[in-house]
Design a protein around this motif. Structure first.
Motif, PDB file in Angstrom:
ATOM      1  N   TYR A   1      29.034  13.258  34.324  1.00  0.00           N
ATOM      2  CA  TYR A   1      28.282  14.014  33.319  1.00  0.00           C
ATOM      3  C   TYR A   1      28.849  15.415  33.138  1.00  0.00           C
ATOM      4  O   TYR A   1      29.005  15.889  32.012  1.00  0.00           O
ATOM      5  CB  TYR A   1      26.814  14.094  33.723  1.00  0.00           C
ATOM      6  N   TYR A   2      29.161  16.085  34.220  1.00  0.00           N
ATOM      7  CA  TYR A   2      29.561  17.489  34.151  1.00  0.00           C
ATOM      8  C   TYR A   2      31.083  17.665  34.118  1.00  0.00           C
ATOM      9  O   TYR A   2      31.627  18.216  33.167  1.00  0.00           O
ATOM     10  CB  TYR A   2      28.951  18.262  35.322  1.00  0.00           C
ATOM     11  N   LEU A   3      31.773  17.204  35.137  1.00  0.00           N
ATOM     12  CA  LEU A   3      33.215  17.432  35.212  1.00  0.00           C
ATOM     13  C   LEU A   3      33.959  16.711  34.094  1.00  0.00           C
ATOM     14  O   LEU A   3      34.857  17.261  33.463  1.00  0.00           O
ATOM     15  CB  LEU A   3      33.728  16.978  36.585  1.00  0.00           C
ATOM     16  N   MET A   4      33.580  15.469  33.845  1.00  0.00           N
ATOM     17  CA  MET A   4      34.334  14.652  32.900  1.00  0.00           C
ATOM     18  C   MET A   4      34.230  15.144  31.465  1.00  0.00           C
ATOM     19  O   MET A   4      35.049  14.791  30.624  1.00  0.00           O
ATOM     20  CB  MET A   4      33.874  13.202  33.000  1.00  0.00           C
ATOM     21  N   GLN A   5      33.241  15.976  31.162  1.00  0.00           N
ATOM     22  CA  GLN A   5      33.116  16.458  29.785  1.00  0.00           C
ATOM     23  C   GLN A   5      34.350  17.234  29.353  1.00  0.00           C
ATOM     24  O   GLN A   5      34.791  17.122  28.210  1.00  0.00           O
ATOM     25  CB  GLN A   5      31.859  17.314  29.625  1.00  0.00           C
ATOM     26  N   ALA A   6      34.923  18.013  30.255  1.00  0.00           N
ATOM     27  CA  ALA A   6      36.141  18.755  29.913  1.00  0.00           C
ATOM     28  C   ALA A   6      37.301  17.802  29.655  1.00  0.00           C
ATOM     29  O   ALA A   6      38.115  18.016  28.740  1.00  0.00           O
ATOM     30  CB  ALA A   6      36.493  19.736  31.031  1.00  0.00           C
ATOM     31  N   TRP A   7      37.401  16.738  30.444  1.00  0.00           N
ATOM     32  CA  TRP A   7      38.462  15.744  30.233  1.00  0.00           C
ATOM     33  C   TRP A   7      38.245  14.991  28.926  1.00  0.00           C
ATOM     34  O   TRP A   7      39.206  14.653  28.225  1.00  0.00           O
ATOM     35  CB  TRP A   7      38.506  14.772  31.407  1.00  0.00           C
ATOM     36  N   HIS A   8      36.996  14.713  28.587  1.00  0.00           N
ATOM     37  CA  HIS A   8      36.719  14.042  27.314  1.00  0.00           C
ATOM     38  C   HIS A   8      37.091  14.952  26.151  1.00  0.00           C
ATOM     39  O   HIS A   8      37.617  14.493  25.121  1.00  0.00           O
ATOM     40  CB  HIS A   8      35.247  13.649  27.257  1.00  0.00           C
ATOM     41  N   ALA A   9      36.820  16.255  26.301  1.00  0.00           N
ATOM     42  CA  ALA A   9      37.247  17.201  25.272  1.00  0.00           C
ATOM     43  C   ALA A   9      38.767  17.168  25.114  1.00  0.00           C
ATOM     44  O   ALA A   9      39.293  17.174  23.992  1.00  0.00           O
ATOM     45  CB  ALA A   9      36.767  18.609  25.618  1.00  0.00           C
ATOM     46  N   LEU A  10      39.468  17.119  26.239  1.00  0.00           N
ATOM     47  CA  LEU A  10      40.931  16.999  26.182  1.00  0.00           C
ATOM     48  C   LEU A  10      41.349  15.762  25.404  1.00  0.00           C
ATOM     49  O   LEU A  10      42.280  15.793  24.589  1.00  0.00           O
ATOM     50  CB  LEU A  10      41.505  16.913  27.597  1.00  0.00           C
ATOM     51  N   GLU A  11      40.647  14.664  25.654  1.00  0.00           N
ATOM     52  CA  GLU A  11      41.034  13.399  25.041  1.00  0.00           C
ATOM     53  C   GLU A  11      40.941  13.448  23.520  1.00  0.00           C
ATOM     54  O   GLU A  11      41.747  12.820  22.823  1.00  0.00           O
ATOM     55  CB  GLU A  11      40.151  12.272  25.585  1.00  0.00           C
ATOM     56  N   ILE A  12      39.967  14.178  22.977  1.00  0.00           N
ATOM     57  CA  ILE A  12      39.788  14.222  21.521  1.00  0.00           C
ATOM     58  C   ILE A  12      40.361  15.491  20.905  1.00  0.00           C
ATOM     59  O   ILE A  12      40.166  15.745  19.715  1.00  0.00           O
ATOM     60  CB  ILE A  12      38.304  14.088  21.148  1.00  0.00           C
TER      61      ILE A  12
ATOM     62  N   ARG B   1      55.550  14.287  29.165  1.00  0.00           N
ATOM     63  CA  ARG B   1      55.009  13.777  27.900  1.00  0.00           C
ATOM     64  C   ARG B   1      54.084  12.582  28.145  1.00  0.00           C
ATOM     65  O   ARG B   1      53.029  12.460  27.517  1.00  0.00           O
ATOM     66  CB  ARG B   1      56.164  13.364  26.981  1.00  0.00           C
ATOM     67  N   GLU B   2      54.472  11.711  29.051  1.00  0.00           N
ATOM     68  CA  GLU B   2      53.637  10.549  29.353  1.00  0.00           C
ATOM     69  C   GLU B   2      52.293  10.983  29.935  1.00  0.00           C
ATOM     70  O   GLU B   2      51.238  10.448  29.577  1.00  0.00           O
ATOM     71  CB  GLU B   2      54.352   9.618  30.334  1.00  0.00           C
ATOM     72  N   LEU B   3      52.338  11.979  30.815  1.00  0.00           N
ATOM     73  CA  LEU B   3      51.092  12.495  31.378  1.00  0.00           C
ATOM     74  C   LEU B   3      50.203  13.085  30.289  1.00  0.00           C
ATOM     75  O   LEU B   3      48.989  12.860  30.265  1.00  0.00           O
ATOM     76  CB  LEU B   3      51.394  13.566  32.425  1.00  0.00           C
ATOM     77  N   LEU B   4      50.786  13.842  29.382  1.00  0.00           N
ATOM     78  CA  LEU B   4      49.998  14.439  28.307  1.00  0.00           C
ATOM     79  C   LEU B   4      49.361  13.363  27.430  1.00  0.00           C
ATOM     80  O   LEU B   4      48.257  13.549  26.906  1.00  0.00           O
ATOM     81  CB  LEU B   4      50.871  15.360  27.465  1.00  0.00           C
ATOM     82  N   ASP B   5      50.043  12.252  27.287  1.00  0.00           N
ATOM     83  CA  ASP B   5      49.519  11.169  26.451  1.00  0.00           C
ATOM     84  C   ASP B   5      48.424  10.367  27.146  1.00  0.00           C
ATOM     85  O   ASP B   5      47.561   9.791  26.478  1.00  0.00           O
ATOM     86  CB  ASP B   5      50.654  10.212  26.057  1.00  0.00           C
ATOM     87  N   THR B   6      48.441  10.305  28.479  1.00  0.00           N
ATOM     88  CA  THR B   6      47.573   9.355  29.184  1.00  0.00           C
ATOM     89  C   THR B   6      46.555   9.986  30.115  1.00  0.00           C
ATOM     90  O   THR B   6      45.572   9.335  30.484  1.00  0.00           O
ATOM     91  CB  THR B   6      48.430   8.380  30.010  1.00  0.00           C
ATOM     92  N   ALA B   7      46.778  11.223  30.546  1.00  0.00           N
ATOM     93  CA  ALA B   7      45.958  11.800  31.619  1.00  0.00           C
ATOM     94  C   ALA B   7      44.476  11.803  31.269  1.00  0.00           C
ATOM     95  O   ALA B   7      43.630  11.357  32.054  1.00  0.00           O
ATOM     96  CB  ALA B   7      46.438  13.214  31.944  1.00  0.00           C
ATOM     97  N   ALA B   8      44.127  12.320  30.097  1.00  0.00           N
ATOM     98  CA  ALA B   8      42.712  12.457  29.755  1.00  0.00           C
ATOM     99  C   ALA B   8      42.024  11.101  29.680  1.00  0.00           C
ATOM    100  O   ALA B   8      40.898  10.931  30.174  1.00  0.00           O
ATOM    101  CB  ALA B   8      42.569  13.201  28.433  1.00  0.00           C
ATOM    102  N   ALA B   9      42.683  10.128  29.083  1.00  0.00           N
ATOM    103  CA  ALA B   9      42.070   8.800  28.973  1.00  0.00           C
ATOM    104  C   ALA B   9      41.882   8.157  30.335  1.00  0.00           C
ATOM    105  O   ALA B   9      40.932   7.391  30.545  1.00  0.00           O
ATOM    106  CB  ALA B   9      42.930   7.910  28.076  1.00  0.00           C
ATOM    107  N   ARG B  10      42.760   8.448  31.279  1.00  0.00           N
ATOM    108  CA  ARG B  10      42.625   7.870  32.622  1.00  0.00           C
ATOM    109  C   ARG B  10      41.413   8.435  33.351  1.00  0.00           C
ATOM    110  O   ARG B  10      40.766   7.740  34.134  1.00  0.00           O
ATOM    111  CB  ARG B  10      43.899   8.144  33.425  1.00  0.00           C
ATOM    112  N   VAL B  11      41.094   9.701  33.094  1.00  0.00           N
ATOM    113  CA  VAL B  11      39.961  10.327  33.786  1.00  0.00           C
ATOM    114  C   VAL B  11      38.661  10.108  33.017  1.00  0.00           C
ATOM    115  O   VAL B  11      37.632   9.764  33.611  1.00  0.00           O
ATOM    116  CB  VAL B  11      40.209  11.831  33.986  1.00  0.00           C
ATOM    117  N   ALA B  12      38.683  10.287  31.704  1.00  0.00           N
ATOM    118  CA  ALA B  12      37.458  10.217  30.895  1.00  0.00           C
ATOM    119  C   ALA B  12      37.125   8.766  30.573  1.00  0.00           C
ATOM    120  O   ALA B  12      37.187   8.328  29.427  1.00  0.00           O
ATOM    121  CB  ALA B  12      37.627  11.034  29.612  1.00  0.00           C
ATOM    122  N   THR B  13      36.760   8.018  31.591  1.00  0.00           N
ATOM    123  CA  THR B  13      36.538   6.573  31.438  1.00  0.00           C
ATOM    124  C   THR B  13      35.103   6.211  31.108  1.00  0.00           C
ATOM    125  O   THR B  13      34.825   5.060  30.780  1.00  0.00           O
ATOM    126  CB  THR B  13      36.937   5.849  32.729  1.00  0.00           C
ATOM    127  N   VAL B  14      34.170   7.144  31.205  1.00  0.00           N
ATOM    128  CA  VAL B  14      32.768   6.826  30.925  1.00  0.00           C
ATOM    129  C   VAL B  14      32.581   6.653  29.426  1.00  0.00           C
ATOM    130  O   VAL B  14      32.906   7.544  28.636  1.00  0.00           O
ATOM    131  CB  VAL B  14      31.847   7.930  31.462  1.00  0.00           C
TER     132      VAL B  14
END
Length: 953
Positions: A814-825, A908-921
């Motif tokens: 709920y809390y930490l992953m919100q920043a990763w979800h923001a990264l994803e979009i 580049r691969e990390l930039l493309d995939t990192a957020a989606a790997r963490v923001a799984t909810v």
């Protein structure tokens, strides 16, 4: 701003169940509203005089619309005009959502021209789906013949009354037409009307979908609802009925309906629980099945001039359309009331409810001990079983605990302490060590007496980080000794030992909650004694130790030391401490815009007080909060003439004092909460534009006078807009503001139900659009597509979360992953309701709270602020966001310098995939802390990003 953990479905989208009314949105297909059309289906809209759904070749996948909350078992009819070309024979089906059963279908005949068809059916449940196919083959997922088909004027309507509610003829309803009072007042928007004052005893039952009818009376919130009926004189009472509905949209049957009677309206005598009496006779329908019921009981055998119903919701909503009280035998008037009665039913219920919650916590503490006892050898069990039974009886017999100054830190009472001591004794009988050290992930939930799985381990603390940031790790101490122990912790082997200013030890406290289990989340800094930190571990409990590295400045390298543990009882151990500082420095200011409606411009607002405000502001700054919020009172005032000239300047004192509290903020967010007029001028007039423009220009200029940019001032004009008027209000204000002060940021958190023109227009004038994250996850695709389109046009996307009860939520998802979800979009901001909202209580005891209790991610009371795992998770998410931002900027820099593609490939691969790997909810339920998930992914991905940054130095 606050939202319940189960958000009721928006009723306005379901124009509901009056007999004969069409339950479908956009039945003539004049627009896309309501219907879901797959992109490859071949269906499209045919406009003009013959407005219809048109098929001319494609997969033939179904066009669909879901209709919620129809009346089960009532007669319904589906009608449609279908046009065949002689080959294609379009189909309209009605399907039960719960089972997929086809309830009705219309199939065009193989002849050219329009055909009007209908079918009658009685749905067994409340949610239906209308599906349209171009041909029977498409319904079977077979190839569709070549041809054309049209569908028009689809109607789904209730054509018969709902089935009668069966209840025996109990006699005269003596509540009919009698006056009553309600506390609190009913304010559920879809049912509230002046008739609420008489509808509960008017003898009329509502028809159609229960909680959208004006004949129904409705309340939101989890607190009890009190309905007191004045019968006029002492009357014999045989039976009582309460008509309500539940089973859909998050609405549940009442947990209890306590019946009280009184002669004088002052002293009340409990007669029983209507829900229990009803369910002893017959069970209410299961959750998920929409149903209307009279909850009733016969044989009350009492009397009174007043009847009070205390309705305890099992959820967030309460609805009723009729209460009936039935006359009993006259001999009941002589019956004695049991006990002395009570004067304040609400106070009594609150005490009972709090004690029920505390008993439930104590029972949760006791239950695992029973499992441990049963695992002992047969000859060992009896004394422990006797003690467990005695403790269970003590739980049942607990007297009310005064809530004044009560602190819900476990163990809360001597009884709970005795429960944990039994656990310790059983552990020793199992042959377990008196003190055990062990590891777990810092974000995983920890039960009060949780034990390690498998091998104990040494509790090693390992932290990898940059200079100048904040990271932490944990270890656990489980105490099976017969006494509480105090453990002294001292550091050695790491820089500045034994008292490094960059390291802090926190004692993780278990705290009881109103709507959840106890949570191990509060992080008070451990007490000190000289060079030692002091940690208290109650007997039979597990104490987690949070080891925090706070912005260390030492040189890069790996530092290995120990945390030495000693207790008076003779326990001693060493926990390895490994700190790896990477050769990078975390920036002093971060990229992500973070805020949380603390409203620190006010000395007293929600949980902010004059005594804790300074501490809260510093606490938030330490956690990278850089987008503070102020109330509209900070930017109001001033008068302007019809041409927009300043007559009297606004008083800037409150605003200036607030800005002084936050000198380094990235943006200053305010909530003017505007309406359809300003300074006496109505929206839509030239005078309105002039006055709003002058007001905006004043504040824009004032920002510059403070040494700030105008685009550092943001305005939330209307909070969570959902109606056409609200969207049009925002648009009118935004245009007037932008015409005079283009730098001011229009910040909005919209909650549209469909992509209406007024929504699109508002999106076009907003600079920042901040969707509720749970709605972003759950809304249809059009919502995310609208946001993405506006983002491409230049608007910023942020996220906010405002759900509750907050203590049920996982610090990780709920809390930490919100920043990763923001990264994803590609989002640039993160907000939470609300850093200062304590729910009207101390966060150290939320049992007396009304509603969902505290929303703040920290533990706040009137005089202090203590960090918690929730707030630490927010900070880690912000830092993670910065990691990825740093990597992206470094890659872009090297690309400009002409670095070889191979050198940048990993990054580049990390930039493309990192957020989606963490923001799984991707579902709201996964926010809960008790839902299992892998919480180690963030650490793994973060370290990959850290490694890539080092490689690209």
């Amino acid at each position: 701003m606050r939202h319940l953990s189960i958000i009721i479905a928006v009723i306005s989208a379901c124009t509901l169940c009056f007999a004969g009314e069409n339950l479908l949105t956009n039945p003539d297909f004049a627009t896309t509203e309501g219907w879901v059309i797959p992109n490859d289906s071949g269906w499209s809209y045919a406009g003009g005089p013959e407005s219809a759904l048109f098929y001319a070749g494609g997969t033939g996948r179904a066009v669909q619309q879901t209709v919620q909350f129809v009346t089960p078992n009532a007669e319904h009819q589906v009608r449609a005009r279908l046009r065949s070309d002689g080959t294609l024979r379009p189909i309209v089906r009605v399907v039960e959502v719960a089972t997929g059963t086809i309830l009705a279908h219309l199939t065009a005949r193989p002849e050219e021209g329009w055909q009007e068809l209908s079918a009658d059916f009685a749905p067994p449940s409340a949610d239906l789906q209308v599906m349209i196919f171009p041909h029977p083959a498409a319904a079977e997922e077979l190839p569709v013949p070549v041809g054309e088909a049209r569908v028009a004027e689809v109607t789904l309507a209730q054509t018969g009354p709902p089935p009668a509610m069966e209840m025996p003829d109990i006699g005269e309803n003596i509540a009919l037409g009698r006056p009553y009072t309600m506390e609190p007042a009913p304010r559920y928007s879809y049912t509230t009307d002046p008739g609420d004052a008489t509808q509960l005893t008017d003898g009329e039952f509502s028809t159609g979908y229960f909680w959208t009818q004006e004949e129904t009376v409705g309340w939101g919130g989890k607190s009890p609802k009190f309905i007191t009926i004045d019968l006029g004189e002492d009357q014999p009472i045989r039976a009582l009925s309460f008509r309500t509905a539940a089973g859909a949209a998050g609405v549940q049957w009442p947990a209890s309906i306590l019946i009280y009677v009184s002669i004088d309206g002052q002293r009340w005598h409990e007669t029983g629980d209507l829900v229990k009496m009803h369910t002893d006779r017959e069970q209410l329908p299961e959750e998920g099945v929409y149903a209307v019921r009279r909850i009733w009981a016969d044989g009350l055998d009492t009397h009174g001039a007043h009847v009070k119903l205390a309705v305890e919701p099992d959820g967030s909503y309460t609805f009723c359309d009729e209460i009936e009280v039935f006359r009993g035998d006259e001999a009941l008037l002589a019956k004695e009331f049991p006990g002395e009665g009570v004067e304040d039913v609400a106070d009594l219920m609150e005490q009972q409810r709090v004690m029920r919650l505390i008993r439930e916590q104590f029972q949760r503490d006791l239950d695992p001990i029973g499992e441990d006892i049963r695992a002992l050898e047969r000859g060992q069990r009896q004394p422990f079983e006797v003690r467990a039974q005695m403790l269970a009886e003590r739980i049942d017999e607990m007297e009310p605990i005064p809530m004044d100054d009560f602190v819900a830190i476990l163990p809360m009472t001597d009884l709970e302490r005795d429960i944990f001591r039994l656990q310790a004794d059983v552990w020793r009988a199992q042959g377990k060590d008196e003190v055990r050290l062990w590891d777990m992930h810092r974000w995983d939930p920890l039960a009060p007496s949780q034990e390690p799985d498998g091998e104990v381990g040494d509790g090693a603390v390992e932290i990898a980080m940059m200079q100048n940031e904040n990271r932490a790790d944990v270890f656990n101490i489980t105490n099976a000794s017969e006494r509480d122990i105090r453990v002294r912790l001292t550091l050695s082997g790491v820089p500045d030992s034994p008292n490094p200013d960059w390291l802090a030890i926190h004692e993780v406290q278990h705290v009881g909650t109103r709507w959840f289990t106890s949570v191990a989340a509060a992080l008070p800094v451990a007490d000190r004694a000289g060079d030692a930190w002091l940690i208290d571990v109650p007997s039979g409990m597990t104490r987690q130790v949070w080891v925090a590295a706070n912005r260390p400045q030492m040189e890069a390298g790996t530092y290995e030391g120990e945390i030495e543990l000693r207790s008076v009882g003779g326990f001693s151990a060493e926990v390895p401490l490994r700190l790896e500082i990477y050769p990078l420095r975390f920036p002093d200011q971060v990229t992500l815009n973070t805020g949380g409606w603390a409203y620190t411009d006010a000395e007293s607002r929600y949980g902010v007080t004059s005594q804790n405000r300074a501490a809260l502001v510093e606490h938030l700054k330490e956690h990278y909060v850089n987008a503070p919020w102020a109330t509209g009172a900070s930017i109001r005032g001033g008068t302007f003439d019809d041409e927009g000239n300043v007559i009297e300047e606004p008083d800037t004192t409150r605003f200036d004092d607030w800005v002084a509290l936050w000198p380094d903020a990235k943006i200053y967010l305010t909530f003017p909460s505007v309406g359809t007029s300003f300074g006496g001028a109505e929206m839509g007039t030239e005078v309105f534009k002039n006055k709003v423009g002058a007001w905006a220009k004043f504040w824009s200029d004032h920002m510059e006078s403070l040494g700030k940019r105008p685009d550092q001032l943001g305005m939330l004009l209307v909070d969570e807009p959902h109606s056409q008027e609200q969207y049009e209000t925002i648009t009118a204000w935004a245009r007037a503001i932008k015409a005079a002060a283009p730098g001011i940021v229009i910040w909005e958190d919209p909650q549209p139900q469909s992509p209406d023109p007024w929504v699109v227009e508002m999106f076009e004038v907003a600079d920042v659009i901040c969707p509720l994250r749970s709605q972003y996850l759950s809304r249809p695709d059009w919502y995310r597509e609208m946001l993405a389109e506006r983002q491409q046009e230049g608007a910023e996307l942020w996220f906010y979360s405002a759900n509750g009860p907050a203590r049920t939520f996982d610090p990780y998802s709920y809390y930490l992953m919100q920043a990763w979800h923001a990264l994803e979009i590609g989002g640039l901001g993160s907000n939470f309701w609300a850093f200062g909202d304590t729910g009207g209580v101390s966060c150290w005891n939320e049992y007396p709270a009304a509603g969902n209790g505290p929303y703040t991610p920290s533990y706040v009371d009137a005089t202090s602020v203590t960090t918690a795992k929730y707030m630490e998770a927010i900070r880690e998410g912000i830092e993670d966001f910065e990691y990825v931002t740093m990597l992206r900027e470094r890659v872009e820099e090297l690309e400009r310098e002409g670095a070889p593609a191979a050198r940048l490939a990993r990054a580049r691969e990390l930039l493309d995939t990192a957020a989606a790997r963490v923001a799984t909810v991707d579902e709201y339920e996964e926010y809960r802390w008790d839902v299992e998930k892998d919480r180690s992914v963030q650490d793994a991905v973060r370290l990959e990003v850290l490694g890539a940054l080092v490689d690209l130095r």
